[in-house]
Design a protein around this motif. Structure first.
Motif, mmCIF file in Angstrom:
data_model
loop_
_atom_site.group_PDB
_atom_site.id
_atom_site.type_symbol
_atom_site.label_atom_id
_atom_site.label_comp_id
_atom_site.label_asym_id
_atom_site.label_seq_id
_atom_site.Cartn_x
_atom_site.Cartn_y
_atom_site.Cartn_z
ATOM 1 N N THR A 119 45.290 -19.805 -34.512
ATOM 2 C CA THR A 119 45.852 -20.698 -33.492
ATOM 3 C C THR A 119 44.837 -21.671 -32.888
ATOM 4 O O THR A 119 45.222 -22.753 -32.438
ATOM 5 N N HIS A 120 43.553 -21.298 -32.865
ATOM 6 C CA HIS A 120 42.530 -22.120 -32.226
ATOM 7 C C HIS A 120 41.366 -22.322 -33.204
ATOM 8 O O HIS A 120 40.942 -21.374 -33.866
ATOM 9 N N THR A 121 40.832 -23.536 -33.244
ATOM 10 C CA THR A 121 39.710 -23.784 -34.156
ATOM 11 C C THR A 121 38.761 -24.835 -33.609
ATOM 12 O O THR A 121 39.170 -25.750 -32.883
ATOM 13 N N VAL A 122 37.503 -24.692 -33.965
ATOM 14 C CA VAL A 122 36.507 -25.742 -33.801
ATOM 15 C C VAL A 122 36.143 -26.214 -35.202
ATOM 16 O O VAL A 122 35.765 -25.417 -36.061
ATOM 17 N N ILE A 123 36.283 -27.518 -35.446
ATOM 18 C CA ILE A 123 36.012 -28.113 -36.751
ATOM 19 C C ILE A 123 34.677 -28.851 -36.678
ATOM 20 O O ILE A 123 34.403 -29.580 -35.720
ATOM 21 N N GLY A 124 33.851 -28.673 -37.693
ATOM 22 C CA GLY A 124 32.586 -29.397 -37.741
ATOM 23 C C GLY A 124 32.791 -30.864 -38.075
ATOM 24 O O GLY A 124 33.699 -31.227 -38.813
ATOM 25 N N ARG A 125 31.934 -31.699 -37.510
ATOM 26 C CA ARG A 125 31.984 -33.130 -37.800
ATOM 27 C C ARG A 125 30.557 -33.667 -37.892
ATOM 28 O O ARG A 125 29.635 -33.179 -37.220
ATOM 29 N N PRO A 126 30.334 -34.689 -38.724
ATOM 30 C CA PRO A 126 29.014 -35.324 -38.755
ATOM 31 C C PRO A 126 28.784 -36.142 -37.489
ATOM 32 O O PRO A 126 29.739 -36.458 -36.763
ATOM 33 N N VAL A 127 27.546 -36.497 -37.243
ATOM 34 C CA VAL A 127 27.244 -37.360 -36.092
ATOM 35 C C VAL A 127 27.948 -38.700 -36.270
ATOM 36 O O VAL A 127 28.578 -39.211 -35.349
ATOM 37 N N ASN A 128 27.870 -39.257 -37.472
ATOM 38 C CA ASN A 128 28.580 -40.494 -37.796
ATOM 39 C C ASN A 128 29.271 -40.326 -39.145
ATOM 40 O O ASN A 128 28.631 -39.947 -40.131
ATOM 41 N N PHE A 129 30.556 -40.611 -39.193
ATOM 42 C CA PHE A 129 31.293 -40.504 -40.446
ATOM 43 C C PHE A 129 30.943 -41.634 -41.405
ATOM 44 O O PHE A 129 31.079 -41.482 -42.610
ATOM 45 N N SER A 186 18.685 -35.378 -28.595
ATOM 46 C CA SER A 186 18.998 -36.587 -29.366
ATOM 47 C C SER A 186 19.802 -36.217 -30.607
ATOM 48 O O SER A 186 19.788 -35.063 -31.054
ATOM 49 N N HIS A 187 20.482 -37.222 -31.146
ATOM 50 C CA HIS A 187 21.229 -37.076 -32.404
ATOM 51 C C HIS A 187 20.990 -38.317 -33.254
ATOM 52 O O HIS A 187 20.831 -39.423 -32.737
ATOM 53 N N SER A 188 20.993 -38.138 -34.553
ATOM 54 C CA SER A 188 21.015 -39.275 -35.475
ATOM 55 C C SER A 188 21.794 -38.852 -36.712
ATOM 56 O O SER A 188 21.831 -37.670 -37.063
ATOM 57 N N GLY A 189 22.431 -39.797 -37.346
ATOM 58 C CA GLY A 189 23.212 -39.444 -38.528
ATOM 59 C C GLY A 189 23.613 -40.662 -39.319
ATOM 60 O O GLY A 189 23.695 -41.778 -38.789
ATOM 61 N N LYS A 190 23.854 -40.451 -40.597
ATOM 62 C CA LYS A 190 24.201 -41.549 -41.491
ATOM 63 C C LYS A 190 25.023 -41.010 -42.650
ATOM 64 O O LYS A 190 24.852 -39.859 -43.069
ATOM 65 N N ARG A 191 25.878 -41.843 -43.178
ATOM 66 C CA ARG A 191 26.689 -41.431 -44.316
ATOM 67 C C ARG A 191 25.862 -41.519 -45.599
ATOM 68 O O ARG A 191 26.014 -42.422 -46.423
ATOM 69 N N ILE A 192 24.973 -40.555 -45.731
ATOM 70 C CA ILE A 192 24.208 -40.393 -46.963
ATOM 71 C C ILE A 192 23.909 -38.908 -47.100
ATOM 72 O O ILE A 192 23.335 -38.306 -46.191
ATOM 73 N N GLY A 193 24.356 -38.305 -48.177
ATOM 74 C CA GLY A 193 24.197 -36.862 -48.313
ATOM 75 C C GLY A 193 24.043 -36.439 -49.755
ATOM 76 O O GLY A 193 23.673 -37.238 -50.627
ATOM 77 N N GLY A 194 24.343 -35.194 -50.006
ATOM 78 C CA GLY A 194 24.184 -34.639 -51.345
ATOM 79 C C GLY A 194 24.957 -35.398 -52.400
ATOM 80 O O GLY A 194 24.480 -35.582 -53.530
ATOM 81 N N ASN A 195 26.163 -35.865 -52.049
ATOM 82 C CA ASN A 195 26.951 -36.640 -53.015
ATOM 83 C C ASN A 195 26.222 -37.910 -53.442
ATOM 84 O O ASN A 195 26.300 -38.328 -54.600
ATOM 85 N N ASP A 196 25.501 -38.516 -52.489
ATOM 86 C CA ASP A 196 24.776 -39.753 -52.797
ATOM 87 C C ASP A 196 23.596 -39.486 -53.724
ATOM 88 O O ASP A 196 23.242 -40.336 -54.551
#
Length: 456
Positions: A156-166, A250-260
């Motif tokens: 019934t309740h969930t916390v979903i993970g998200r990147p800093v920036n999609f 602080s946070h930083s993030g970018k759409r570049i990961g293992g797939n890239d």
């Protein structure tokens, strides 16, 4: 029941709190990680699946949903008839089953890997956003049902993970669009309450459990679709607090990961077999664009362009003008048979193998019988160097924004075990102690612990 939900770019996982701590739930064949993939014999079957699941659970919501998807649903009888599907057959698969279906029938159906990578895309039309909601909903419905079957309780309740920036561009508007898609999907799947937590923070919360003294920790999370850094104050003085904003430096993030990294290796070392680097009869080099489009499986527009009928005609026309037509003929096979994902899968296998061995033999016999390519560790390093530099820049940015040095760097995510990444980070950041967490389970464990904290 409360769960932490890692709807990842590469894999999905769910966790619950048990007597011995976090327990990951088996989602397919007793495995706790389910590949983030979906295959449907026709894309309209995704809508059909969601509509039927809603009708079984909530008549009012089902009516509203069916009204919003009326045109697609009206076309289903003819589509099912053409495919030879009975009403009891969904024509849809997720996880490993989706990958198997795609490999067996690459020219048929609709296949998507890492759908989360598209949710924050700039310029999506309302119809495209609706379809991504449907993809996410269908996947979450199946994952939730499998988990509930294992647990014999409703989730019934969930916390979903998200990147800093999609996305690299689009800023907060892209982030809001992506979290809106996931919220709609999770609630349609039956969750009553949905919250989000940055994935590197989730990994950090899991690591914090083991600390006996306070530390300043730079969490570097190399996911399938994004790389994210969170600089957090952690330890006994902070553990257990339900409000942690003041502890996040602080946070930083970018759409570049293992797939890239997989895409880069595939482009630089496998695409030459399909003509990359060849010359036209005029002596001019072949354009790089079609080869990049073939590999860029996490870019919706580039994939649409590559598999378009106009590109098919352009490649056929180009065949007469190239110096090595047998190589370009392979690219045409990739285009006609929709083999881009299989090429990048070989890139992924190469990345994994070369973290432990000196060479990898890529098997490309699905393009042409007997076709293969040997790739070395040095060639992998050359291919992914630009991506690693960008990841190091994110870590340096997080340290600079926090205006203090970390006591430790905590690495997590599927590509975090790469010796090349660790060496590059050490070169960029100096001799800060560096350790690996559970490369796949840290985020899910942290999401589960946070969910228990905020929903209890």
């Amino acid at each position: 029941m409360i769960v932490g939900f890692d709807y990842g770019s590469s894999n999905c996982a769910m966790g619950v709190m048990g007597e011995q701590g976090v327990k990951l739930i088996s989602l397919e064949a007793e495995r706790t990680y389910l590949p983030s993939t979906l295959y449907a014999q026709h894309n309209a079957l995704v809508v059909d699946y969601v509509a039927k699941q809603l009708q079984n659970r909530n008549a009012t919501e089902a009516t509203l949903y069916c009204e919003s998807r009326a045109n697609t649903l009206n076309s289903l009888p003819a589509i099912r008839r053409d495919l030879g599907l009975s009403q009891s057959e969904s024509g849809l698969a997720i996880g490993s089953a989706a990958i198997s279906e795609y490999i067996d029938f690459p020219e048929e159906g609709y296949f998507v890997k890492s759908p989360k990578s598209f949710f924050g895309a700039v310029g999506l039309k309302a119809q495209q956003i609706a379809f991504f909601e449907d993809i996410a909903t269908a996947m979450i419905m199946q994952i939730k049902q499998r988990a509930e079957h294992q647990l014999r309780q409703a989730l019934t309740h969930t916390v979903i993970g998200r990147p800093v920036n999609f996305q690299a561009i689009g800023g907060e508007q892209s982030n809001q669009q992506a979290t809106d898609i996931l919220t709609v999907a999770a609630k349609r799947a039956g969750f009553l309450e949905v919250d989000f937590l940055f994935e590197p923070l989730a990994a950090g919360i899991d690591y914090e459990t083991s600390l006996s003294e306070d530390k300043k920790v730079l969490v570097v999370d190399i996911g399938g679709g994004t790389s994210d850094c969170s600089f957090v104050q952690m330890g006994p003085s902070y553990r257990g607090k339900s409000v942690r904003e003041q502890d996040f430096l602080s946070h930083s993030g970018k759409r570049i990961g293992g797939n890239d990294l997989d895409i880069a290796l595939s482009f630089h070392k496998l695409m030459p077999l399909c003509g990359l680097g060849s010359q036209l009869k005029s002596g001019l080099p072949m354009p790089n664009q079609p080869f990049w489009q073939a590999c860029k499986i996490n870019d919706l527009q580039l994939q649409t362009d590559f598999y378009s009928s106009s590109n098919s005609r352009a490649l056929e026309s180009m065949l007469r003008d190239v110096g090595e037509p047998q190589k370009l003929a392979r690219l045409i096979t990739v285009q006609q048979q929709k083999l881009g994902h299989q090429i990048v899968r070989q890139g992924e296998l190469g990345k994994i193998t070369l973290s432990q061995e000196a060479q990898f033999a890529a098997n490309l016999s699905f393009i042409e019988q007997g076709l293969n390519q040997t790739v070395s560790v040095n060639e992998l390093a050359e291919s992914i160097d630009d991506s690693l530099i960008q990841i190091c820049a994110l870590a340096k940015q997080a340290i600079s924004d926090a205006n203090t040095q970390p006591d430790v760097i905590y690495l997590t995510g599927g590509s975090a075990q790469s010796p090349l990444l660790k060496a590059k980070l050490q070169q960029a950041l100096g001799d800060i102690p560096m350790l690996n967490g559970d490369n796949f389970g840290s985020v899910t464990a942290g999401l589960t612990k946070w969910a228990e904290q905020i929903f209890r």
